[in-house]
Design a protein around this motif. Structure first.
Motif, PDB file in Angstrom:
ATOM      1  N   ALA A   3       0.836  -1.208   0.000  1.00 53.41           N
ATOM      2  CA  ALA A   3       0.000   0.000   0.000  1.00 53.41           C
ATOM      3  C   ALA A   3       0.867   1.253   0.000  1.00 53.41           C
ATOM      4  O   ALA A   3       0.579   2.222  -0.721  1.00 53.41           O
ATOM      5  CB  ALA A   3      -0.928  -0.011   1.214  1.00 53.41           C
ATOM      6  N   ASP A   4       1.940   1.248   0.788  1.00 56.91           N
ATOM      7  CA  ASP A   4       2.843   2.410   0.830  1.00 56.91           C
ATOM      8  C   ASP A   4       3.474   2.660  -0.539  1.00 56.91           C
ATOM      9  O   ASP A   4       3.596   3.812  -0.976  1.00 56.91           O
ATOM     10  CB  ASP A   4       3.939   2.188   1.872  1.00 56.91           C
ATOM     11  CG  ASP A   4       3.420   2.294   3.300  1.00 56.91           C
ATOM     12  OD1 ASP A   4       2.320   2.849   3.482  1.00 56.91           O
ATOM     13  OD2 ASP A   4       4.106   1.817   4.219  1.00 56.91           O
TER      14      ASP A   4
ATOM     15  N   ASN B 211       0.749   4.049  -2.909  1.00 57.83           N
ATOM     16  CA  ASN B 211       0.416   5.432  -2.551  1.00 57.83           C
ATOM     17  C   ASN B 211       1.555   6.379  -2.895  1.00 57.83           C
ATOM     18  O   ASN B 211       1.326   7.548  -3.225  1.00 57.83           O
ATOM     19  CB  ASN B 211       0.076   5.521  -1.062  1.00 57.83           C
ATOM     20  CG  ASN B 211      -1.272   4.895  -0.744  1.00 57.83           C
ATOM     21  OD1 ASN B 211      -2.190   4.934  -1.562  1.00 57.83           O
ATOM     22  ND2 ASN B 211      -1.401   4.306   0.437  1.00 57.83           N
TER      23      ASN B 211
ATOM     24  N   ILE C  28       1.029   7.115  -6.451  1.00 52.78           N
ATOM     25  CA  ILE C  28      -0.134   7.988  -6.642  1.00 52.78           C
ATOM     26  C   ILE C  28       0.182   9.413  -6.196  1.00 52.78           C
ATOM     27  O   ILE C  28      -0.270  10.381  -6.798  1.00 52.78           O
ATOM     28  CB  ILE C  28      -1.351   7.449  -5.860  1.00 52.78           C
ATOM     29  CG1 ILE C  28      -1.763   6.076  -6.401  1.00 52.78           C
ATOM     30  CG2 ILE C  28      -2.530   8.413  -5.941  1.00 52.78           C
ATOM     31  CD1 ILE C  28      -2.852   5.402  -5.593  1.00 52.78           C
TER      32      ILE C  28
ATOM     33  N   ARG D  54      -0.428  10.377  -2.992  1.00 56.02           N
ATOM     34  CA  ARG D  54      -1.243  10.627  -1.805  1.00 56.02           C
ATOM     35  C   ARG D  54      -1.822   9.304  -1.318  1.00 56.02           C
ATOM     36  O   ARG D  54      -1.941   8.347  -2.100  1.00 56.02           O
ATOM     37  CB  ARG D  54      -2.363  11.625  -2.082  1.00 56.02           C
ATOM     38  CG  ARG D  54      -3.184  11.336  -3.305  1.00 56.02           C
ATOM     39  CD  ARG D  54      -4.016  12.538  -3.704  1.00 56.02           C
ATOM     40  NE  ARG D  54      -4.677  12.333  -4.972  1.00 56.02           N
ATOM     41  CZ  ARG D  54      -5.976  12.468  -5.165  1.00 56.02           C
ATOM     42  NH1 ARG D  54      -6.752  12.784  -4.155  1.00 56.02           N
ATOM     43  NH2 ARG D  54      -6.501  12.289  -6.357  1.00 56.02           N
ATOM     44  N   PRO D  55      -2.189   9.224  -0.043  1.00 56.33           N
ATOM     45  CA  PRO D  55      -2.654   7.953   0.537  1.00 56.33           C
ATOM     46  C   PRO D  55      -4.094   7.613   0.160  1.00 56.33           C
ATOM     47  O   PRO D  55      -5.025   7.872   0.919  1.00 56.33           O
ATOM     48  CB  PRO D  55      -2.510   8.186   2.044  1.00 56.33           C
ATOM     49  CG  PRO D  55      -2.682   9.662   2.209  1.00 56.33           C
ATOM     50  CD  PRO D  55      -2.072  10.287   0.984  1.00 56.33           C
ATOM     51  N   LEU D  56      -4.266   6.994  -0.999  1.00 55.48           N
ATOM     52  CA  LEU D  56      -5.609   6.628  -1.452  1.00 55.48           C
ATOM     53  C   LEU D  56      -5.936   5.157  -1.212  1.00 55.48           C
ATOM     54  O   LEU D  56      -7.099   4.789  -1.078  1.00 55.48           O
ATOM     55  CB  LEU D  56      -5.757   6.924  -2.954  1.00 55.48           C
ATOM     56  CG  LEU D  56      -5.773   8.391  -3.378  1.00 55.48           C
ATOM     57  CD1 LEU D  56      -5.986   8.495  -4.885  1.00 55.48           C
ATOM     58  CD2 LEU D  56      -6.867   9.157  -2.642  1.00 55.48           C
ATOM     59  N   LEU D  57      -4.905   4.320  -1.180  1.00 56.43           N
ATOM     60  CA  LEU D  57      -5.139   2.874  -1.082  1.00 56.43           C
ATOM     61  C   LEU D  57      -4.757   2.386   0.314  1.00 56.43           C
ATOM     62  O   LEU D  57      -3.628   2.564   0.755  1.00 56.43           O
ATOM     63  CB  LEU D  57      -4.316   2.134  -2.139  1.00 56.43           C
ATOM     64  CG  LEU D  57      -4.804   0.725  -2.495  1.00 56.43           C
ATOM     65  CD1 LEU D  57      -6.117   0.805  -3.263  1.00 56.43           C
ATOM     66  CD2 LEU D  57      -3.769  -0.015  -3.323  1.00 56.43           C
ATOM     67  N   SER D  58      -5.697   1.758   0.998  1.00 52.22           N
ATOM     68  CA  SER D  58      -5.460   1.266   2.352  1.00 52.22           C
ATOM     69  C   SER D  58      -4.910  -0.157   2.330  1.00 52.22           C
ATOM     70  O   SER D  58      -4.931  -0.840   1.302  1.00 52.22           O
ATOM     71  CB  SER D  58      -6.764   1.283   3.155  1.00 52.22           C
ATOM     72  OG  SER D  58      -7.678   0.332   2.622  1.00 52.22           O
TER      73      SER D  58
ATOM     74  N   ILE E 233      -9.433   5.114  -8.236  1.00 51.83           N
ATOM     75  CA  ILE E 233      -7.968   5.143  -8.219  1.00 51.83           C
ATOM     76  C   ILE E 233      -7.451   4.760  -9.600  1.00 51.83           C
ATOM     77  O   ILE E 233      -7.881   3.750 -10.162  1.00 51.83           O
ATOM     78  CB  ILE E 233      -7.416   4.162  -7.165  1.00 51.83           C
ATOM     79  CG1 ILE E 233      -7.950   4.525  -5.773  1.00 51.83           C
ATOM     80  CG2 ILE E 233      -5.891   4.166  -7.162  1.00 51.83           C
ATOM     81  CD1 ILE E 233      -7.551   3.546  -4.696  1.00 51.83           C
TER      82      ILE E 233
ATOM     83  N   VAL F 110      -1.092   2.004  -9.526  1.00 53.13           N
ATOM     84  CA  VAL F 110      -1.302   0.760  -8.774  1.00 53.13           C
ATOM     85  C   VAL F 110      -0.394  -0.329  -9.327  1.00 53.13           C
ATOM     86  O   VAL F 110       0.306  -1.024  -8.582  1.00 53.13           O
ATOM     87  CB  VAL F 110      -2.778   0.322  -8.851  1.00 53.13           C
ATOM     88  CG1 VAL F 110      -2.952  -1.070  -8.231  1.00 53.13           C
ATOM     89  CG2 VAL F 110      -3.672   1.319  -8.138  1.00 53.13           C
TER      90      VAL F 110
END
Length: 298
Positions: free
Chosen positions: A178-179, A182, A185, A187-191, A212, A217
């Motif tokens: 995820a890090d 993101n 991307i 910005r933190p969009l994916l958890s 997203i 990704v």
């Protein structure tokens, strides 16, 4: 954890068939006859790490007395070996049972140096330990009919890489993936939960990635799993890019006739679909015709 099936009434019937009192089994296990009565009456269940001792007391195989469906995870292997979790620290030479507890709960994988010791203690191979650990982390190898072919869905591709690309090291966690995504991307969009959904295929990727963009990704997955972003795209998207690349090389004079024929002649090559081969051959024929006519493909 695919728990073994425990049936108290069956245990009582077995004991009575051998004309043994409850106290006999209680003495074998170091518990009271009241505990045995509770197990047989269905009011409580024995800890799963005590099932091997019960089977041994009756001289029966564990799988026969307490069958289990499915493949074992780390907790299953420990229970089958008859160890409580608190005893595992000593088994692996650690200060506490926390490393094994974390691995059983899918929080943190075992350090490589712990695997041989745990395998010896549990009476299994190191490969069995690693496979069970994968199951503790929710990584289940695909069915035989799936593993016999190249992975197709995004979930199959991620799982395949996690299972096969890190034989001597710890695969990246959902949080690390995820890090990375993101980071692409910006910005933190994916958890972490969303990454787990991509890995398992539930819910479908289209739902998880509804807001997203796919490109970052795939780039984040590629960085953490050691492949190119192209690996995660659909077959149709890959074929389209391959065809466009061949066309571009040809029209720019970047390839030769022999290269054309080599691509067109790869019939039956594993991983290249018949439809893809047909399209490549058609494109090659068209490009050759255009080149021989002195023109270019529009």
């Amino acid at each position: 954890m695919p728990s073994r099936r425990f049936d108290g009434s069956s245990l009582r019937a077995l004991r009575r068939s051998r004309e043994l009192p409850q106290q006999w089994l209680a003495d074998k296990l170091g518990v009271t006859h009241v505990t045995i009565a509770g197990w047989e009456n269905g009011k409580r269940f024995p800890p799963f790490d005590r099932l091997p001792a019960i089977a041994e007391a009756f001289g029966l195989p564990l799988d026969e007395l307490f069958p289990r469906e499915g493949r074992p995870d780390l907790a299953d292997l420990r229970c089958d070996a008859g160890y409580p979790q608190q005893a595992t620290g000593e088994l692996i030479g650690a200060k506490s049972h926390v490393p094994v507890s974390n691995a059983e709960r899918g929080v943190r994988r075992l350090a490589p140096e712990y695997v041989p010791a745990l395998a010896r203690a549990y009476g299994v191979s190191e490969g069995d330990i690693l496979a069970a650990q994968d199951r503790s982390f929710g990584l289940t190898p695909p069915p035989a009919d799936v593993s016999a072919r190249a992975p197709q869905t995004l979930a199959e591709k991620i799982t395949y890489l996690l299972l096969h690309t890190f034989p001597n090291s710890t695969p990246p966690s959902d949080a690390q993936i995820a890090d990375a995504i993101n980071g692409k991307i910006g910005r933190p969009l994916l958890s972490t939960v969303a990454v787990a959904a991509l890995r398992t295929g539930t819910p479908p990727p289209a739902e998880v990635l509804a807001d997203i963009p796919e490109t970052p990704v795939y780039e984040g997955l590629a960085d953490t799993l050691g492949v190119t972003p192209l690996f995660f795209q659909s077959n149709e998207a890959v074929e389209r890019q391959v065809l466009e690349g061949i066309s571009l090389l040809a029209t720019n004079g970047g390839t030769t006739d022999s290269a054309f024929y080599a691509v067109a002649a790869r019939g039956g090559h594993r991983g290249v679909s018949p439809s893809m081969l047909a399209r490549v051959r058609a494109l090659v024929a068209e490009l050759q015709e255009n080149r021989h006519a002195g023109g270019k493909r529009p």
